[in-house]
Write an enzyme that holds these catalytic residues in place. Structure first.
Site, PDB file in Angstrom:
ATOM      1  N   ASP A   1       0.827  -1.207   0.000  1.00  0.00           N
ATOM      2  CA  ASP A   1       0.000   0.000   0.000  1.00  0.00           C
ATOM      3  C   ASP A   1       0.868   1.267   0.000  1.00  0.00           C
ATOM      4  OD1 ASP A   1      -2.319   1.488   0.155  1.00  0.00           O
ATOM      5  OD2 ASP A   1      -3.040   0.575   2.006  1.00  0.00           O
TER       6      ASP A   1
ATOM      7  N   ASP B   1     -10.610   2.172  -3.286  1.00  0.00           N
ATOM      8  CA  ASP B   1     -11.122   1.973  -1.931  1.00  0.00           C
ATOM      9  C   ASP B   1     -12.639   1.998  -1.918  1.00  0.00           C
ATOM     10  OD1 ASP B   1      -8.903   1.483  -0.475  1.00  0.00           O
ATOM     11  OD2 ASP B   1      -8.634   3.518   0.267  1.00  0.00           O
TER      12      ASP B   1
HETATM   13  C1  DGJ Z   1      -5.758   1.934   2.037  1.00  0.00           C
HETATM   14  C2  DGJ Z   1      -6.160   0.734   1.252  1.00  0.00           C
HETATM   15  O1  DGJ Z   1      -6.647   1.097   0.007  1.00  0.00           O
HETATM   16  C3  DGJ Z   1      -7.174  -0.083   2.041  1.00  0.00           C
HETATM   17  O2  DGJ Z   1      -7.609  -1.162   1.286  1.00  0.00           O
HETATM   18  C4  DGJ Z   1      -6.521  -0.528   3.320  1.00  0.00           C
HETATM   19  O3  DGJ Z   1      -5.482  -1.416   3.054  1.00  0.00           O
HETATM   20  C5  DGJ Z   1      -6.023   0.675   4.096  1.00  0.00           C
HETATM   21  N1  DGJ Z   1      -5.195   1.526   3.291  1.00  0.00           N
HETATM   22  C6  DGJ Z   1      -5.265   0.251   5.308  1.00  0.00           C
HETATM   23  O4  DGJ Z   1      -4.691   1.294   5.964  1.00  0.00           O
END
Ligand code: DGJ
Length: 753
Positions: free
Chosen positions: A477, A547
């Site tokens: 990430d 997201d």
């Molecule tokens: C952002 C990601 O897109 C989410 O899926 C998740 O992993 C969060 N970060 C965790 O902090």
């Protein structure tokens, strides 16, 4: 195939269906003659027309009417007789910036060389591509520009990049070095871009090209949620299935510029490359600078034709490694199920439930390390938090493996929280400018990947975790953009190199870790799709698309993403309702059908399901396993656009046309809707296909030209919670048209003869 005609000094780059033609003029200027439908001719001299455009244009070498500005340039500089947007801009030791690049030599080689330090497309053997390298030189300053063009015959693409070589004894400053430039002697185009924001990525925007400049760019230190490093010029009449498309995509994950300019004579210029904004690079005597690679695709088969070329090329000659050609596992991710609030009992309960559904991979998301019970601390401290996971990672992984699931884990390796052991030890390891505030986003700062020590630290700590247990998947990430872009280790005159040096550091880390752990499946993520770009795909063959897990929002996001990127690269999950991003309540079946547009998974608390939802998940998982090959390796056709109407539809067809999966969505309920039928694209018109729902047999031609009837009601509809509905379908998976908002239907067609 690359042909050079010595007599007319013409280069003809011929891929399967297209031609790209350049010519060297007597005075050494390299002209762009043509890009488009494949031509037989090698000599297009008649395109070179000199005209007196009026007294304002300067004459090259003082030859009357010879204005570079009135001729299509292959790789224009600035400050001589072309004053349009340049592809390259340098500052020489004497402080001046006029350039004059002319042809010196060229060579044609088999295959394609690697790009030093940068991700790029590749050949598996030299017969797959030919590469043309043209050397241009600004002789007054002894600086060369080497243009590289690789023609991938089987993929109908051209990969371009540029190298600047400083052969002078002075240091020069590179201010702009774009990867591709194409000049068209006309402007009947519209422009397509993929734009949006966090949770709303890659929406398709189509606008007319007008006089002057129009550009999309990122200044965020990442390709970004806001814009994608892609640009297409299309004809006003171009549709999904027909018409001309000229597209450029950049294999780079940092700041980029995709630019167009329509000049005062109606010529259009199209460019893509690293963003010159806040960039400067000192090139010392004898040094070289390598630009990222741009991929050029021409299609006369509309946007679908373009997408098929990009999707096929990127899934076969950009993505690499063990997982490139392998079916990807169905996963359960605990993020939206628990956020930071979990312990090993909770995790095991979710995993146990997942195993009963046939889910194949458990992914432990953020919160397993340091003291991270919220997003306020601990990035950088990649040591398991035994208060949450007592007994450590290996014990948990073994137990989850014993349930029949693979185990995957989340990292955000590029970041550091000011509240962390790492920051306390190394406050200089983050990007910052002395004397300025270090702006935090999500309480985190960005590690300074221009520093080799920092990169090597990341490689070590991530590797240690990966070696400590049987980890078979990583979610990588990255959750903020760059501010106060400066490096403690670079001298003042090199501070503007920081953002690009960061990308080089990141690519070094990704290259090293993925090579060290070739069997691990890596999925990249950047607050969802903030770095869904070809640069990252070269290392990590899937990306968390957004997201936003709401099924209706996902229709647009996935539809737009498919313009350039393979569906196998798109992570798509079913999540709980009300949806956590937009609060919308959509039916369970609709969420499943939307997520089956890519790489499938779940992201909700499986221990809190109704019996109806449990039954649905089991059936969805079984069904996805049946259709997975078609979704992940088939060809994708967009049928009805969410940007144009209430109904949305798409189809996947296996490469041998023996199977198809068709999905349909109606976003808002309509009273007395019209009959809808869906004409399917890409089937074998001479084949017979059986609908697995009704066993009805259709001719391929009927499905293509008469269409499938979209049922307007289905008896035994399912409820929001998944209860009700009929069991017979797809071993229990309910495929409802619900009489309400957010309806969806899916068909699986199999060729029987
Ligand atoms: C952002 C990601 O897109 C989410 O899926 C998740 O992993 C969060 N970060 C965790 O902090």
């Amino acid at each position: 195939m690359i042909i050079f005609d010595e007599k007319s000094k013409t280069f003809h780059l011929k891929s399967n269906k297209s031609s790209y033609i350049m010519k060297v003029l007597d005075r050494g200027h390299l002209l762009h003659l043509y890009w488009g439908h494949q031509l037989r001719a090698d000599n297009l001299d008649y395109i070179v027309r000199l005209k007196d455009w009026g007294s304002f244009l300067a004459n090259t070498d003082n030859v009357e009417k010879f204005h570079l500005e009135s001729l299509p340039q292959e790789y224009p500089g600035y400050g001589s007789t072309d004053l349009r947007a340049p592809a390259v801009e340098l500052e020489y030791a004497d402080g001046t910036s006029a350039t004059d690049f002319r042809y010196v030599s060229h060579k044609i080689i088999s295959g394609k060389q690697k790009l030093l330090g940068l991700p790029a497309t590749y050949v598996e053997n030299d017969s797959e591509a030919q590469t043309l390298e043209i050397i241009l030189c600004d002789t007054a300053k002894s600086v060369e520009v080497i243009l590289s063009f690789s023609v991938f015959d089987g993929y109908d693409t051209i990969a371009r990049s540029v190298k600047i070589v400083n052969k002078s004894t002075d240091t020069i400053k590179i201010q702009r070095v774009l990867s591709a430039n194409v000049d068209f002697k006309e402007n009947k185009f519209e422009m397509i871009q993929l734009s949006g924001s966090w949770a709303r990525e890659r929406h398709i925007i189509r606008t007319p090209l007008r006089s002057g400049g129009q550009c999309i760019e990122s200044r965020r230190g990442a390709s970004s949620h806001a814009q994608n490093p892609f640009l297409a010029l299309i004809r006003p009449e171009t549709t999904e299935q027909s018409g001309e498309v000229y597209a450029m995509s950049l294999v780079y994950s940092g700041n980029f510029l995709a630019n167009t300019e329509v000049d005062m004579y109606g010529n259009s210029r199209m460019q893509i490359g690293m963003n010159p904004f806040d960039f400067a690079w000192l090139l010392e005597s004898g040094e070289e600078f390598q630009s990222p690679e741009a991929i050029l695709v021409y299609s006369d088969k509309g946007l679908t034709g373009m997408s098929h070329v990009f999707q096929n090329f990127y899934s076969k000659r950009l993505m690499r490694g063990t997982w490139r050609d392998k079916e990807r596992p169905i996963l359960i991710n605990n993020w939206e199920a628990t956020y930071f609030d979990f312990n090993e009992t909770k995790i095991k309960a979710i995993a146990k439930q997942a195993s009963t559904f046939g889910i194949e991979l458990f992914v432990l998301d953020d919160g397993w390390f340091g003291e991270r019970d919220s997003d306020t601390c601990s990035l950088g401290d990649w040591f398991v938090n035994e208060n949450k996971l007592s007994g450590g990672l290996k014990k948990l992984v073994d137990e989850i493996n014993d349930m029949g699931l693979k185990f995957g884990i989340w990292f955000e390796p590029e970041m550091v929280c000011p509240i962390s052991k790492l920051y306390t030890m190394h406050p200089d390891w983050c990007l910052h400018i002395d004397g300025r505030n270090r702006s935090q986003a999500r309480r985190q700062l960005i590690l300074d990947l221009t520093q080799k020590d920092v990169c090597d630290y990341i490689i070590k700590v991530v590797s240690d975790v990966l070696k400590s247990a049987n980890i078979e998947y990583v979610k990588w990430d990255m959750n903020r953009n760059m501010t106060e872009i400066g490096s403690a280790k670079l001298p003042p005159q090199r501070q503007r190199e920081t953002a690009h040096r960061y990308m080089l550091g990141l690519y070094y880390i990704m290259d090293t870790i993925t090579a060290k752990f070739p069997d691990i499946l890596f999925e990249s993520c950047s607050g969802g799709g903030g770095r869904f770009d070809p640069g990252i795909l070269a290392y990590m063959p899937q990306t968390w698309t957004s997201d936003d897990t709401d099924a209706m929002e996902r229709l647009k996001i996935q539809y737009g993403t498919s313009l350039v990127y393979p569906n196998i690269a798109m992570g798509c999950h079913v999540s709980a309702v009300p949806n956590h991003q937009v609060q919308r309540v959509t039916p369970f079946a609709t969420r499943g059908i939307a997520a089956m547009g890519g790489n499938y998974g779940y992201e909700l608390d499986l221990t809190k399901l109704s019996d109806g939802e449990k039954r649905q998940i089991k059936a969805q998982v079984a069904f996805y396993k049946e259709i997975r090959k078609v979704i992940q390796f088939g060809e994708f056709y967009r049928l009805k656009s969410p940007f144009e109407g209430n109904e949305v539809a798409w189809t996947f067809v296996s490469k041998d046309k023996s199977e198809a999966v068709v999905s349909f969505f109606r976003q808002s309920a309509e009273p007395n809707p019209n009959f809808t039928s869906l004409c399917i694209v890409g089937l074998d018109p001479n084949g017979q296909y059986q609908d697995r729902l009704t066993d009805t047999i259709y001719g391929g031609d009927e499905l293509m030209y008469v269409g499938l009837n979209v049922p307007d009601t289905v008896s035994g509809n399912v409820n929001i919670d998944g209860s009700g509905g009929r069991d017979k379908l797809f071993a229990g998976m309910v495929s409802p048209i619900i009489n309400g908002d957010y309806a969806a239907f899916i068909w699986h067609l199999k060729k029987i003869q």
